[in-house]
Design an enzyme around this catalytic site. Structure first.
Site, PDB file in Angstrom:
ATOM      1  N   LYS A  49       0.838  -1.206   0.000  1.00 47.75           N
ATOM      2  CA  LYS A  49       0.000   0.000   0.000  1.00 47.75           C
ATOM      3  C   LYS A  49       0.872   1.254   0.000  1.00 47.75           C
ATOM      4  CE  LYS A  49      -0.337  -0.468   5.024  1.00 47.75           C
ATOM      5  NZ  LYS A  49      -1.143  -1.080   6.115  1.00 47.75           N
ATOM      6  N   ARG A 147     -10.360  -1.103  14.148  1.00 44.48           N
ATOM      7  CA  ARG A 147     -10.366  -0.303  12.921  1.00 44.48           C
ATOM      8  C   ARG A 147     -11.346  -1.020  12.001  1.00 44.48           C
ATOM      9  NH1 ARG A 147      -4.243   0.523  10.892  1.00 44.48           N
ATOM     10  NH2 ARG A 147      -4.900  -1.410   9.919  1.00 44.48           N
ATOM     11  N   TYR A 270      13.677  31.098   7.643  1.00 43.31           N
ATOM     12  CA  TYR A 270      12.441  31.794   8.039  1.00 43.31           C
ATOM     13  C   TYR A 270      12.367  31.927   9.552  1.00 43.31           C
ATOM     14  CZ  TYR A 270      10.410  31.186   3.363  1.00 43.31           C
ATOM     15  OH  TYR A 270      10.139  31.242   2.031  1.00 43.31           O
ATOM     16  N   MET A 323      10.171  24.894   2.148  1.00 40.19           N
ATOM     17  CA  MET A 323       9.485  23.959   1.238  1.00 40.19           C
ATOM     18  C   MET A 323      10.453  23.178   0.356  1.00 40.19           C
ATOM     19  SD  MET A 323       6.459  24.650  -1.543  1.00 40.19           S
ATOM     20  CE  MET A 323       5.368  25.435  -0.384  1.00 40.19           C
TER      21      MET A 323
HETATM   22  C1  PLP Z   1      -0.338  -2.062   6.730  1.00 40.15           C
HETATM   23  C2  PLP Z   1      -0.877  -3.380   7.128  1.00 40.15           C
HETATM   24  C3  PLP Z   1      -0.025  -4.493   7.235  1.00 40.15           C
HETATM   25  C4  PLP Z   1       1.485  -4.392   7.126  1.00 40.15           C
HETATM   26  O1  PLP Z   1       1.972  -3.804   8.315  1.00 40.15           O
HETATM   27  P1  PLP Z   1       3.550  -3.679   8.620  1.00 40.15           P
HETATM   28  O2  PLP Z   1       3.591  -3.234  10.033  1.00 40.15           O
HETATM   29  O3  PLP Z   1       4.058  -2.651   7.689  1.00 40.15           O
HETATM   30  O4  PLP Z   1       4.145  -5.003   8.372  1.00 40.15           O
HETATM   31  C5  PLP Z   1      -0.596  -5.731   7.465  1.00 40.15           C
HETATM   32  N1  PLP Z   1      -1.935  -5.859   7.618  1.00 40.15           N
HETATM   33  C6  PLP Z   1      -2.793  -4.811   7.556  1.00 40.15           C
HETATM   34  C7  PLP Z   1      -4.246  -5.027   7.757  1.00 40.15           C
HETATM   35  C8  PLP Z   1      -2.283  -3.524   7.338  1.00 40.15           C
HETATM   36  O5  PLP Z   1      -3.114  -2.482   7.306  1.00 40.15           O
END
Ligand code: PLP
Length: 393
Positions: A49, A147, A270, A323
């Site tokens: 991701k 979640r 800045y 920036m």
């Molecule tokens: C991002 C994620 C992972 C991977 O997590 P890491 O800590 O980067 O290994 C695995 N399972 C779910 C559901 C995630 O959201």
């Protein structure tokens, strides 16, 4: 004093392009994958991701596939569609699908949603049936992170519902750990036990609980598949407790554009938040918060701000990160390496990504995924002696 050093020469260290660069070592990435896989009996899936944690989805996924990885996870359907273009044969799960609006894209690209509620199950079954396809999917069950995830009671209701169960084809039962980066947390074992109990509802379906940190908790957490993310990209989430088990993969560097000698009392950046206490040599570096450098990396209230490095020599940041640029105190760095056009390491072999992350009060995950879109990505695969550069968008 206040004199400018020799003019910036665009070919020195810059490839004729002065933007920051993220060098990705695909050999190290692949070695990390094999290292993790060697430690688990079941499958090692890769989580890619957020553009493979900022390293670049396509080259990372291809390199992992070349090492034998066959299952991938993305967060969004659009990421998975893009991945499908690179890996026509891989099994691709989407962690956060909105199946009602995205089912056409999921079906057209042979993507597997991770379903987290009954409404999603129904929508996916209806869409798959309308397309004349089986409703293959992962079931994401809640075990203690709250979640995305179906509460256990909902999973039991689904299992008991003959009609729904007949339509759905679950190919994975998954859950996610909240505290796996802390091997001493009692929450890990509580989640594992809850998961074990729910898994009994789907005895023939492969189960997956562990992310990287969960994988390193040991075999009881591995089940049939682990979902490795950050450890592939070079960060061991247990490194606060143990020696890292994986090698760094990414180096972020930027070009030194100007070197100047400042008299004592000069203000920098800045807000004039830094004022030199004595004569100092200043280096202006072409990377800023638009590239993912946290603005609070220099904080006058905190003794000793972040350090970057030139050819292994550390140099502290002075003055606010802006920036597109930031400024270093090069007074302690040998003059011969402080030439305009030299590359400055933000993180990499000298400065661990964990160190830069900690300096801005965050973790390696956020530092890696913050690396901006204009940063060029360059890929090296030492095994094949190739280097390619992308990211000219
Ligand atoms: C991002 C994620 C992972 C991977 O997590 P890491 O800590 O980067 O290994 C695995 N399972 C779910 C559901 C995630 O959201």
């Amino acid at each position: 004093m206040n004199q400018t050093h020799p003019a910036f020469h665009p070919r020195a260290g810059t490839d004729g392009d002065a933007r920051p660069r993220l060098d990705v070592d695909l050999q190290a990435l692949g070695d990390n994958y094999e290292r993790v896989r060697a430690g688990v009996a079941g499958e090692t899936a890769a989580v890619v991701k957020a553009d493979a944690y900022g390293l670049g989805l396509e080259p990372v996924a291809r390199a992992l596939h070349a090492r034998g990885c066959r299952t991938f996870f993305t967060a969004f359907t659009a990421e998975a569609v893009s991945l499908r273009g690179s890996l026509p044969q891989a099994r691709i799960f989407v962690l956060a699908p909105l199946v009602e609006s995205e089912h056409a894209a999921l079906l057209a690209n042979d993507l597997l949603p991770c379903l987290f509620d009954l409404a999603g199950v129904d929508a996916w079954c209806a869409a798959a049936a309308a397309a004349g396809r089986g409703a293959r999917a992962a079931l994401h069950v809640e075990t203690g992170i709250n979640r995305l995830g179906m509460p256990g009671a909902e999973l039991r209701a689904l299992r008991a519902d003959r009609q729904r169960s007949a339509r759905l084809d679950p190919v994975l039962l998954m859950s996610h750990l909240a505290c796996a980066d802390d091997p001493g947390a009692a929450h890990n074992e509580a989640q594992r036990e809850t998961f074990e109990a729910l898994r009994a509802l789907y005895p023939g379906v492969p189960a997956s609980l562990a992310n990287s940190a969960g994988t390193f908790l040991g075999p009881p957490y591995h089940f049939d598949q682990v979902r490795a993310g950050i450890c592939l990209y070079g960060h061991d989430p247990h490194s606060a407790h143990t020696a890292p088990r994986v090698r760094p993969v990414a180096t972020l560097s930027a070009v030194l554009a100007q070197v100047r000698d400042l008299p004592a009392g000069s203000a920098v950046g800045y807000g004039a938040t830094y004022r030199s206490d004595r004569d100092r040599r200043l280096g202006v570096v072409l990377a800023g918060y638009a590239d993912g450098l946290a603005r609070n990396l220099y904080d006058p209230a905190r003794a000793g701000g972040a350090e970057f490095a030139i050819e292994g020599h550390r140099a502290p940041l002075v003055g606010r990160v802006s920036m597109d640029m930031c400024t270093l105190d090069l007074s302690a760095v040998p003059g011969a390496v402080c030439r305009p056009g030299a590359r400055v390491e933000v993180f990499g072999p000298t400065i661990p990504v964990e160190e830069i992350a900690a300096r801005s009060g965050t973790i390696a995950y956020e530092t890696l995924t913050s690396v901006g879109a204009r940063v060029r990505r360059r890929y090296r695969d030492r095994g094949q002696g190739r280097a390619t550069t992308t990211g000219t968008q």
